[in-house]
Design a protein around this motif. Sequence first.
Motif, PDB file in Angstrom:
ATOM      1  N   GLU A  73      12.086  -4.826  -7.780  1.00  0.00           N
ATOM      2  CA  GLU A  73      12.831  -3.707  -8.401  1.00  0.00           C
ATOM      3  C   GLU A  73      14.058  -3.748  -8.396  1.00  0.00           C
ATOM      4  N   LEU A  80      13.452  -4.096  -3.985  1.00  0.00           N
ATOM      5  CA  LEU A  80      12.071  -3.410  -3.779  1.00  0.00           C
ATOM      6  C   LEU A  80      10.455  -4.197  -4.678  1.00  0.00           C
ATOM      7  N   SER A  82       6.459  -3.359  -5.153  1.00  0.00           N
ATOM      8  CA  SER A  82       6.055  -2.477  -5.464  1.00  0.00           C
ATOM      9  C   SER A  82       4.460  -3.366  -4.812  1.00  0.00           C
ATOM     10  N   THR A  97      -0.666  -1.871  -2.537  1.00  0.00           N
ATOM     11  CA  THR A  97       0.444  -1.440  -3.426  1.00  0.00           C
ATOM     12  C   THR A  97       0.477   0.677  -2.683  1.00  0.00           C
ATOM     13  N   ASP A 100       6.608   0.991  -1.199  1.00  0.00           N
ATOM     14  CA  ASP A 100       7.782  -0.948  -1.703  1.00  0.00           C
ATOM     15  C   ASP A 100       7.867  -0.949  -0.665  1.00  0.00           C
ATOM     16  N   GLU A 102      10.438  -3.839   1.577  1.00  0.00           N
ATOM     17  CA  GLU A 102      11.470  -4.915   1.023  1.00  0.00           C
ATOM     18  C   GLU A 102      11.894  -6.508   2.012  1.00  0.00           C
ATOM     19  N   ASN A 126      10.088   0.198   2.708  1.00  0.00           N
ATOM     20  CA  ASN A 126      11.165   0.728   2.079  1.00  0.00           C
ATOM     21  C   ASN A 126      11.501   2.302   2.395  1.00  0.00           C
TER      22      ASN A 126
END
Length: 259
Positions: A73, A80, A82, A97, A100, A102, A126
């Motif tokens: 995203e 991000l 996921s 999962t 999120d 980075e 994140n």
Amino acid sequence: MLPPRILVVLAIVLGLVNCESGGRNESFSAPPTVPKPADRRAPVNPQIPPGPGAAVREVSLPDGLCLQLRKAEELEDFVLFSSLTLLKDGRVLVRDTSADYELNEKFYPILLRNPAGGHDLLVEVNGRPGMSRGRVFRIRGGKLAGQHDVPVFVAPAANLDQDPALEFAGYGSFFETWEEPSGQPVTSYNPLLFYEHTARGLQLDSALTREVNQRIYGQFHGFAFREDLPQPVSIVGRLDDEVAQVKHRAARPQPPTKQ
């Protein structure tokens, strides 16, 4: 003689044929191609292609390991992911999962090879609007042996004390300031934590943590962030000084560690 209208049509046809064959026709040559502004614009993060192309990010790691981050995203200034998968020689070791992830800190992900066997993989999780955190995946015997969270480190590993091992440093929260009833501005207790790369993997260096935070706060109040121990705002400058020292040492060439 051919009628004028037919001569005009014939001239146009001959001009088109001449362009396709590589010749020049000054009257009918196409205008030069002007590159679009987007062609000259660098992506926000050159490590991650923007837009739909950022759906999958793959990072090759030593010892046949590969990190795959999916379901991207793209936000205003970062991306991000996921879904995280760690593979070794094509075999899945970790799939997660639950958070999120980075890739914004340039020295992440961090892979530590442990002399006793296995690896510790550190990735950035994140935490917005709060502070992000690091996640450690412990790989032992070719499988996930555990995971835990640590602060996001402020710099790569460096020798920060007297032993030969390398250390990382980070703190777990943003500073907040407020005024006491007396009108004195104060902030929270936010210790700078140190982690050492040992033969058993990444471990909290409690001795170094105690030493540095006693220097910052005047005395050691523990390893956890606390708002119930208000501190003078001047300690933020002291912590900044310690962080600057960590970054300065990390910028120096580091001696090789025994593997």
